[in-house]
Design a protein around this motif. Structure first.
Motif, PDB file in Angstrom:
ATOM      1  N   ALA A 117       0.332  12.473  -9.002  1.00 20.32           N
ATOM      2  CA  ALA A 117      -0.454  13.644  -8.599  1.00 20.32           C
ATOM      3  C   ALA A 117       0.412  14.902  -8.587  1.00 20.32           C
ATOM      4  CB  ALA A 117      -1.079  13.409  -7.221  1.00 20.32           C
ATOM      5  N   GLN A 118       1.660  14.768  -8.158  1.00 14.28           N
ATOM      6  CA  GLN A 118       2.557  15.921  -8.162  1.00 14.28           C
ATOM      7  C   GLN A 118       2.871  16.365  -9.588  1.00 14.28           C
ATOM      8  OE1 GLN A 118       5.579  14.154  -5.676  1.00 14.28           O
ATOM      9  NE2 GLN A 118       4.951  15.391  -3.905  1.00 14.28           N
ATOM     10  N   ARG A 119       3.129  15.397 -10.474  1.00 16.14           N
ATOM     11  CA  ARG A 119       3.415  15.739 -11.878  1.00 16.14           C
ATOM     12  C   ARG A 119       2.227  16.432 -12.534  1.00 16.14           C
ATOM     13  NH1 ARG A 119       5.691  10.775 -11.483  1.00 16.14           N
ATOM     14  NH2 ARG A 119       3.931   9.701 -12.461  1.00 16.14           N
ATOM     15  N   MET A 120       1.030  15.973 -12.193  1.00 18.39           N
ATOM     16  CA  MET A 120      -0.187  16.526 -12.789  1.00 18.39           C
ATOM     17  C   MET A 120      -0.677  17.777 -12.047  1.00 18.39           C
ATOM     18  SD  MET A 120      -0.533  14.532 -15.313  1.00 18.39           S
ATOM     19  CE  MET A 120      -2.140  14.957 -15.937  1.00 18.39           C
ATOM     20  N   GLN A 121      -0.024  18.097 -10.957  1.00 13.53           N
ATOM     21  CA  GLN A 121      -0.365  19.260 -10.124  1.00 13.53           C
ATOM     22  C   GLN A 121      -1.797  19.182  -9.579  1.00 13.53           C
ATOM     23  OE1 GLN A 121       0.663  22.818 -12.292  1.00 13.53           O
ATOM     24  NE2 GLN A 121       2.826  22.294 -12.337  1.00 13.53           N
ATOM     25  N   TRP A 122      -2.171  17.983  -9.147  1.00 13.79           N
ATOM     26  CA  TRP A 122      -3.455  17.782  -8.505  1.00 13.79           C
ATOM     27  C   TRP A 122      -3.262  18.012  -7.007  1.00 13.79           C
ATOM     28  CZ3 TRP A 122      -3.939  12.433 -11.247  1.00 13.79           C
ATOM     29  CH2 TRP A 122      -4.288  12.632 -12.590  1.00 13.79           C
ATOM     30  N   LEU A 123      -3.339  19.268  -6.604  1.00 13.21           N
ATOM     31  CA  LEU A 123      -2.950  19.648  -5.248  1.00 13.21           C
ATOM     32  C   LEU A 123      -3.786  18.978  -4.162  1.00 13.21           C
ATOM     33  CD1 LEU A 123      -2.158  23.429  -5.841  1.00 13.21           C
ATOM     34  CD2 LEU A 123      -0.659  21.427  -6.048  1.00 13.21           C
ATOM     35  N   ILE A 126       0.845  -1.198   0.000  1.00 14.75           N
ATOM     36  CA  ILE A 126       0.000   0.000   0.000  1.00 14.75           C
ATOM     37  C   ILE A 126       0.881   1.249   0.000  1.00 14.75           C
ATOM     38  CG2 ILE A 126      -1.643   1.334   1.390  1.00 14.75           C
ATOM     39  CD1 ILE A 126      -2.801  -1.415   2.290  1.00 14.75           C
ATOM     40  N   GLU A 127       1.950   1.220   0.783  1.00 21.08           N
ATOM     41  CA  GLU A 127       2.856   2.362   0.829  1.00 21.08           C
ATOM     42  C   GLU A 127       3.492   2.613  -0.539  1.00 21.08           C
ATOM     43  OE1 GLU A 127       6.508   4.008   3.560  1.00 21.08           O
ATOM     44  OE2 GLU A 127       6.428   1.857   3.145  1.00 21.08           O
ATOM     45  N   THR A 128       3.950   1.562  -1.191  1.00 19.56           N
ATOM     46  CA  THR A 128       4.571   1.697  -2.510  1.00 19.56           C
ATOM     47  C   THR A 128       3.583   2.271  -3.515  1.00 19.56           C
ATOM     48  OG1 THR A 128       6.092  -0.124  -2.096  1.00 19.56           O
ATOM     49  CG2 THR A 128       5.676   0.418  -4.403  1.00 19.56           C
ATOM     50  N   ASN A 129       2.370   1.743  -3.512  1.00 18.81           N
ATOM     51  CA  ASN A 129       1.339   2.224  -4.422  1.00 18.81           C
ATOM     52  C   ASN A 129       1.003   3.684  -4.156  1.00 18.81           C
ATOM     53  OD1 ASN A 129      -1.849   2.633  -4.790  1.00 18.81           O
ATOM     54  ND2 ASN A 129      -1.032   1.328  -6.427  1.00 18.81           N
ATOM     55  N   THR A 130       0.911   4.042  -2.892  1.00 13.57           N
ATOM     56  CA  THR A 130       0.580   5.414  -2.523  1.00 13.57           C
ATOM     57  C   THR A 130       1.681   6.369  -2.970  1.00 13.57           C
ATOM     58  OG1 THR A 130      -0.713   4.612  -0.644  1.00 13.57           O
ATOM     59  CG2 THR A 130      -0.060   6.932  -0.603  1.00 13.57           C
ATOM     60  N   ARG A 131       2.934   5.967  -2.816  1.00 16.73           N
ATOM     61  CA  ARG A 131       4.041   6.815  -3.276  1.00 16.73           C
ATOM     62  C   ARG A 131       4.008   6.991  -4.797  1.00 16.73           C
ATOM     63  NH1 ARG A 131       7.248   8.223   0.686  1.00 16.73           N
ATOM     64  NH2 ARG A 131       7.370   6.947   2.559  1.00 16.73           N
ATOM     65  N   GLN A 132       3.662   5.941  -5.525  1.00 14.09           N
ATOM     66  CA  GLN A 132       3.543   6.055  -6.983  1.00 14.09           C
ATOM     67  C   GLN A 132       2.424   7.020  -7.364  1.00 14.09           C
ATOM     68  OE1 GLN A 132       3.016   1.935  -8.029  1.00 14.09           O
ATOM     69  NE2 GLN A 132       5.220   1.536  -8.103  1.00 14.09           N
ATOM     70  N   ARG A 133       1.301   6.875  -6.705  1.00 10.32           N
ATOM     71  CA  ARG A 133       0.162   7.767  -6.963  1.00 10.32           C
ATOM     72  C   ARG A 133       0.501   9.204  -6.602  1.00 10.32           C
ATOM     73  NH1 ARG A 133      -4.223   5.301  -3.562  1.00 10.32           N
ATOM     74  NH2 ARG A 133      -5.300   7.211  -4.099  1.00 10.32           N
ATOM     75  N   GLU A 155      -5.275  16.069  -4.352  1.00  9.65           N
ATOM     76  CA  GLU A 155      -4.866  14.657  -4.321  1.00  9.65           C
ATOM     77  C   GLU A 155      -3.511  14.511  -3.625  1.00  9.65           C
ATOM     78  OE1 GLU A 155      -5.570  10.552  -5.416  1.00  9.65           O
ATOM     79  OE2 GLU A 155      -6.838  12.305  -5.233  1.00  9.65           O
ATOM     80  N   VAL A 156      -2.602  15.451  -3.901  1.00  9.06           N
ATOM     81  CA  VAL A 156      -1.280  15.430  -3.253  1.00  9.06           C
ATOM     82  C   VAL A 156      -1.450  15.492  -1.743  1.00  9.06           C
ATOM     83  CG1 VAL A 156       0.848  16.757  -2.891  1.00  9.06           C
ATOM     84  CG2 VAL A 156       0.013  16.353  -5.220  1.00  9.06           C
ATOM     85  N   ALA A 157      -2.275  16.413  -1.281  1.00  9.26           N
ATOM     86  CA  ALA A 157      -2.480  16.570   0.163  1.00  9.26           C
ATOM     87  C   ALA A 157      -3.066  15.301   0.776  1.00  9.26           C
ATOM     88  CB  ALA A 157      -3.396  17.761   0.442  1.00  9.26           C
ATOM     89  N   GLY A 158      -4.040  14.702   0.112  1.00 10.74           N
ATOM     90  CA  GLY A 158      -4.653  13.486   0.630  1.00 10.74           C
ATOM     91  C   GLY A 158      -3.679  12.320   0.679  1.00 10.74           C
ATOM     92  N   LEU A 159      -2.867  12.186  -0.361  1.00 13.56           N
ATOM     93  CA  LEU A 159      -1.901  11.092  -0.401  1.00 13.56           C
ATOM     94  C   LEU A 159      -0.796  11.289   0.635  1.00 13.56           C
ATOM     95  CD1 LEU A 159      -1.782  10.627  -4.252  1.00 13.56           C
ATOM     96  CD2 LEU A 159      -2.698   9.000  -2.591  1.00 13.56           C
ATOM     97  N   GLN A 160      -0.392  12.528   0.851  1.00 14.14           N
ATOM     98  CA  GLN A 160       0.606  12.791   1.891  1.00 14.14           C
ATOM     99  C   GLN A 160       0.065  12.430   3.261  1.00 14.14           C
ATOM    100  OE1 GLN A 160       1.405  16.913   0.927  1.00 14.14           O
ATOM    101  NE2 GLN A 160       3.295  16.378  -0.164  1.00 14.14           N
ATOM    102  N   GLU A 161      -1.203  12.721   3.492  1.00 15.73           N
ATOM    103  CA  GLU A 161      -1.843  12.343   4.760  1.00 15.73           C
ATOM    104  C   GLU A 161      -1.889  10.819   4.893  1.00 15.73           C
ATOM    105  OE1 GLU A 161      -3.698  12.905   8.468  1.00 15.73           O
ATOM    106  OE2 GLU A 161      -2.584  14.279   7.188  1.00 15.73           O
ATOM    107  N   SER A 162      -2.217  10.138   3.805  1.00 12.17           N
ATOM    108  CA  SER A 162      -2.229   8.677   3.829  1.00 12.17           C
ATOM    109  C   SER A 162      -0.852   8.123   4.180  1.00 12.17           C
ATOM    110  CB  SER A 162      -2.670   8.127   2.470  1.00 12.17           C
ATOM    111  OG  SER A 162      -4.020   8.438   2.226  1.00 12.17           O
TER     112      SER A 162
END
Length: 70
Positions: free
Chosen positions: A26-32, A15-22, A34-41
């Protein structure tokens, strides 16, 4: 109440590996948002990994007790 099962730690690492990939996407696409949610995860995943380390240390010392997920 949920309990941390050390046999599921490999799944947590997946799950951690997948989350880091996502997060990278999200960072490349500038989905801010989504970035915040994934960082929280990732923060929660890090907490669970620390809980697993504490549980393993307790087991190595022969201590009894349940570990609750928080």
């Amino acid at each position: 109440m949920l309990r941390l099962d050390l046999t599921q730690e490999p799944r947590l690492l997946e799950i951690e590996t997948n989350t880091r990939q996502r997060l990278g996407e999200a960072q490349r696409m500038q989905w801010l948002g989504e970035v915040a949610g994934l960082q929280e995860s990732l923060r929660h995943i890090a907490d669970k990994k620390q809980q697993a380390e504490r549980l393993r240390a307790q087991a190595d010392r022969g201590e009894a007790g349940d570990a609750d997920l928080g």
